[in-house]
Write a protein that holds these residues in place. Structure first.
Motif, short mmCIF file in Angstrom:
data_model
loop_
_atom_site.label_atom_id
_atom_site.label_comp_id
_atom_site.label_asym_id
_atom_site.label_seq_id
_atom_site.Cartn_x
_atom_site.Cartn_y
_atom_site.Cartn_z
N THR A 1 -8.27 -13.18 22.75
CA THR A 1 -7.37 -13.57 21.67
C THR A 1 -6.04 -14.04 22.22
N ALA A 2 -5.52 -13.36 23.23
CA ALA A 2 -4.25 -13.76 23.82
C ALA A 2 -4.36 -15.14 24.46
N ALA A 3 -5.52 -15.43 25.08
CA ALA A 3 -5.70 -16.73 25.72
C ALA A 3 -5.73 -17.84 24.68
N LYS A 4 -6.31 -17.59 23.52
CA LYS A 4 -6.43 -18.61 22.48
C LYS A 4 -5.10 -18.87 21.80
N THR A 5 -4.36 -17.81 21.51
CA THR A 5 -3.14 -17.94 20.71
C THR A 5 -1.90 -18.18 21.55
N GLY A 6 -1.96 -17.78 22.83
CA GLY A 6 -0.80 -17.94 23.68
C GLY A 6 0.27 -16.90 23.46
N ARG A 7 0.01 -15.89 22.65
CA ARG A 7 0.98 -14.82 22.42
C ARG A 7 0.27 -13.47 22.49
N PRO A 8 0.97 -12.43 22.90
CA PRO A 8 0.32 -11.12 23.03
C PRO A 8 -0.12 -10.59 21.68
N VAL A 9 -1.25 -9.88 21.72
CA VAL A 9 -1.79 -9.27 20.51
C VAL A 9 -1.36 -7.80 20.49
N PRO A 10 -0.87 -7.30 19.33
CA PRO A 10 -0.51 -5.87 19.27
C PRO A 10 -1.68 -5.00 19.69
N LEU A 11 -1.37 -3.95 20.41
CA LEU A 11 -2.44 -3.05 20.85
C LEU A 11 -3.12 -2.38 19.65
N TRP A 12 -2.33 -1.98 18.67
CA TRP A 12 -2.85 -1.25 17.49
C TRP A 12 -2.10 -1.78 16.28
N GLU A 13 -2.84 -2.28 15.30
CA GLU A 13 -2.20 -2.93 14.16
C GLU A 13 -2.85 -2.48 12.86
N MET A 14 -2.06 -1.92 11.97
CA MET A 14 -2.50 -1.50 10.64
C MET A 14 -1.96 -2.49 9.61
N ARG A 15 -2.84 -2.90 8.70
CA ARG A 15 -2.42 -3.78 7.62
C ARG A 15 -3.07 -3.31 6.33
N ASP A 16 -2.22 -2.88 5.39
CA ASP A 16 -2.66 -2.45 4.06
C ASP A 16 -3.81 -1.43 4.15
N LEU A 17 -3.65 -0.46 5.05
CA LEU A 17 -4.69 0.56 5.20
C LEU A 17 -4.69 1.49 3.99
N ARG A 18 -5.88 1.72 3.44
CA ARG A 18 -6.04 2.59 2.27
C ARG A 18 -7.21 3.53 2.52
N VAL A 19 -7.00 4.80 2.23
CA VAL A 19 -8.04 5.81 2.42
C VAL A 19 -8.13 6.64 1.14
N ASP A 20 -9.31 6.65 0.53
CA ASP A 20 -9.57 7.45 -0.66
C ASP A 20 -10.65 8.47 -0.35
N PHE A 21 -10.54 9.67 -0.94
CA PHE A 21 -11.53 10.71 -0.76
C PHE A 21 -12.26 10.94 -2.08
N ASP A 22 -13.58 11.00 -1.99
CA ASP A 22 -14.41 11.26 -3.16
C ASP A 22 -14.41 12.76 -3.43
N THR A 23 -13.95 13.16 -4.61
CA THR A 23 -13.89 14.57 -4.99
C THR A 23 -14.61 14.76 -6.32
N PRO A 24 -14.94 16.00 -6.69
CA PRO A 24 -15.58 16.22 -8.00
C PRO A 24 -14.75 15.72 -9.17
N ASP A 25 -13.43 15.61 -8.99
CA ASP A 25 -12.55 15.13 -10.06
C ASP A 25 -12.27 13.64 -9.96
N GLY A 26 -12.98 12.96 -9.09
CA GLY A 26 -12.76 11.53 -8.92
C GLY A 26 -12.07 11.21 -7.62
N PRO A 27 -11.89 9.90 -7.30
CA PRO A 27 -11.26 9.50 -6.04
C PRO A 27 -9.80 9.96 -5.97
N VAL A 28 -9.41 10.42 -4.78
CA VAL A 28 -8.03 10.82 -4.52
C VAL A 28 -7.51 9.97 -3.38
#
Length: 581
Positions: free
Chosen positions: A300-327
């Motif tokens: 990716t760095a070779a194609k874009t010519g710029r360094p790629v972030p080592l770790w990148e989060m974008r709009d991360l969402r985590v829901d848990f399924d519970t007996p009362d619905g998603p949390v």
């Protein structure tokens, strides 16, 4: 460390003689049976009608039976027969039952349900009736007797093994192993099946007497060992007409059966299982070029010519399924992390700190639904297959879990636990050298000695250092430290923090530090991400924390205990290693 080792040794010193004492009758009978051809004074099948039904004497210590056969010789050879059948039946039942139970619990889903139904069906049928039906259909012979008793005996082992594996799968030790990127087959053979075998082995000591009694019972009914082969149950059958006149015919075999059953039952209560079973090492396949994050970063760095972030989060969402619905645990998280950078994620309990780090790696559990994007060097992890995640865990991202005692398998030595994370995998002397080197790098004194110890023999700080060594075993680019100082005293906390700082600088690691401790954050982090209710409310440089403006960040700062003002009107502050925000 020095305080716990003697206690364990003392406990072992108490248990071992007691276990040997309880097992001694069973062992002696087994040895006598194995040496029957040399110990028996006569052939068990040699008849002498002129000496029938003679009582005990110097010629025949336990008398003779109705055919003049030496009763002592028959008892000795019967031990060989009964215990040989019991050994074969228990071995087959143990292997079949433990394998089926462990694989079912490890696989889960429909496989586990099928195993459960099979075990329940086998346990619902009266065992004696099932054995009688099998022998009645297939005929009376030793192989059919072994087959019938094995089919009767496997189900309890499967149920015990299944319960042990289910408990292990929910443990922090299992999560830590998965976090190191261990291959499922390696987990199965190196951890799951040994874990299932230990309680099953305890049950096996009780089952010795049960199998011997079942063999004797079937022989008593005429469906077991057939004459002239001596067997305790068969000897009881032949003694029935002489119960009132020849006690030496029924008492010795009855006593032998009772001693075997009683010895096995008592031994099961004190059985000490060997702490280390030989494990099968299976090399983890190397990731293919399409799933290798390091290769992806370079392309990716070779194609874009710029360094790629080592770790990148974008709009991360985590829901848990519970007996009362998603949390919703994480609700749209964004941040980046570069090589060599230290990012601290802080917030109160339940704010989503740990979940945001573990969910992209597939470590948040089956009930977690992950959306958005989490890219490791340009490789997308959200929605990636298990092969990709397994190639990442341990080798690219390693996790140091919060509770070091719970995260270490108490049944395995420290060296074996660290060796599980080695990339590439190693064994023998090479693995030993690498493990000792890692333990030394983690600041553990006498690493050769520590590698041979169990987790309970180490202090809390030493166990935390073992987790750090295990995390470094795969030479990762990123280490996620999930509240690494929570359960430690103030002095040990400072040592662990200094260790993380040193290793981060020496190895050029990127470090994600999840912590409640603002003292840790101020001394170790480059940037601080403040979370509240699953959302990042502020991102700020660590040296600018006193100037933070967001109300939640101010609340966290105000929660740090402060010393009262001095006479000079100045206020001294103290870093709190126990600031619970």
């Amino acid at each position: 460390m020095t305080g716990t080792a003697p206690s364990g040794a003392a406990a072992s010193g108490i248990r071992l003689p007691r276990a040997l004492m309880l097992a001694l009758p069973l062992v002696l009978i087994a040895v006598v049976g194995a040496l029957a051809p040399w110990l028996a004074p006569a052939s068990p099948s040699a008849t002498d009608l002129s000496a029938s039904l003679e009582g005990p004497s110097t010629s025949h210590w336990l008398g003779t039976d109705q055919l003049g056969r030496d009763q002592l010789s028959r008892i000795v050879f019967a031990a060989r027969t009964s215990l040989s059948v019991a050994a074969v039946v228990m071995t087959l039942a143990f292997v079949v039952g433990v394998t089926i139970g462990a694989v079912g619990a490890f696989a889960g889903g429909i496989v586990d349900r099928l195993v459960t139904w099979a075990v329940e069906a086998a346990l619902s049928v009266p065992s004696l009736l099932l054995a009688l039906a099998i022998i009645g259909i297939r005929g009376n012979s030793v192989p059919n007797l072994i087959l019938a008793l094995t089919i009767v005996a496997w189900a309890p082992y499967a149920r015990i093994a299944r319960g042990a594996v289910l408990g292990y799968r929910r443990s922090a030790a299992s999560e830590a192993l998965v976090g190191l990127g261990a291959h499922p087959l390696r987990v199965l053979f190196g951890h799951v099946i040994p874990t299932a075998s230990r309680p099953a082995l305890v049950f096996a000591s009780t089952d010795v007497g049960a199998v011997v009694l079942a063999t004797a019972g079937l022989s008593f009914l005429g469906l077991g060992i057939t004459p002239p082969t001596p067997e305790w149950g068969q000897m009881l059958v032949e003694s029935r007409p002489y119960l009132a006149t020849a006690w030496w015919l029924w008492l010795p075999p009855g006593v032998a059966i009772t001693v075997v059953a009683l010895s096995g039952n008592l031994l099961s209560e004190h059985l000490g299982v060997a702490p280390e079973l030989r494990r099968l090492r299976i090399r983890r396949p190397r990731p293919t070029p399409s799933t290798s994050p390091k290769r992806g970063r370079a392309q990716t760095a070779a194609k874009t010519g710029r360094p790629v972030p080592l770790w990148e989060m974008r709009d991360l969402r985590v829901d848990f399924d519970t007996p009362d619905g998603p949390v919703a645990a994480v609700r749209g998280l964004d941040y980046t992390l570069d090589r060599g950078e230290v990012l601290a994620i802080v917030g109160e309990s339940g704010s989503g700190k740990t979940v945001s780090c573990l969910a992209p790696l597939g470590l948040a559990g089956d009930r977690a639904a992950v959306r958005g994007s989490a890219r490791l060097a340009g490789t997308e992890l959200v929605g990636a297959g298990e092969d990709t995640l397994r190639a990442v865990r341990g080798a690219e991202i390693a996790v140091v879990f919060q509770n070091p005692y719970a995260a270490l398998n108490p049944l395995r030595r420290v060296g074996a636990l660290v060796a599980d994370g080695l990339r590439p995998p190693a064994k023998g002397h090479q693995a030993r050298e690498r493990v000792v080197e890692l333990l030394r790098a983690a600041g553990l004194p006498h690493p050769e000695d520590v590698a041979d110890r169990y987790p309970h023999e180490l202090s809390g700080g030493m166990r935390q250092r073992v987790l750090v060594a295990a995390a470094l075993a795969g030479d990762p680019d990123i280490v996620v430290a999930d509240e690494p100082t929570t359960a430690l005293d103030a002095t040990t906390q400072a040592e662990v923090i200094e260790l993380l700082r040193r290793l981060q600088r020496e190895r050029g690691l990127a470090l994600v530090l999840v912590s409640h401790d603002l003292g840790v954050v101020a001394h170790l982090a480059d940037r601080v991400l403040v979370m509240h209710d699953g959302v990042a409310v502020e991102e700020i440089a660590a040296d600018q924390l006193p100037n933070a403006t967001h109300p939640r960040t101010r609340d966290l700062l105000d929660a740090v205990p402060r010393l009262p003002e001095t006479r000079a009107g100045t206020r001294a502050t103290t870093r709190s290693t126990e600031a619970r925000c």
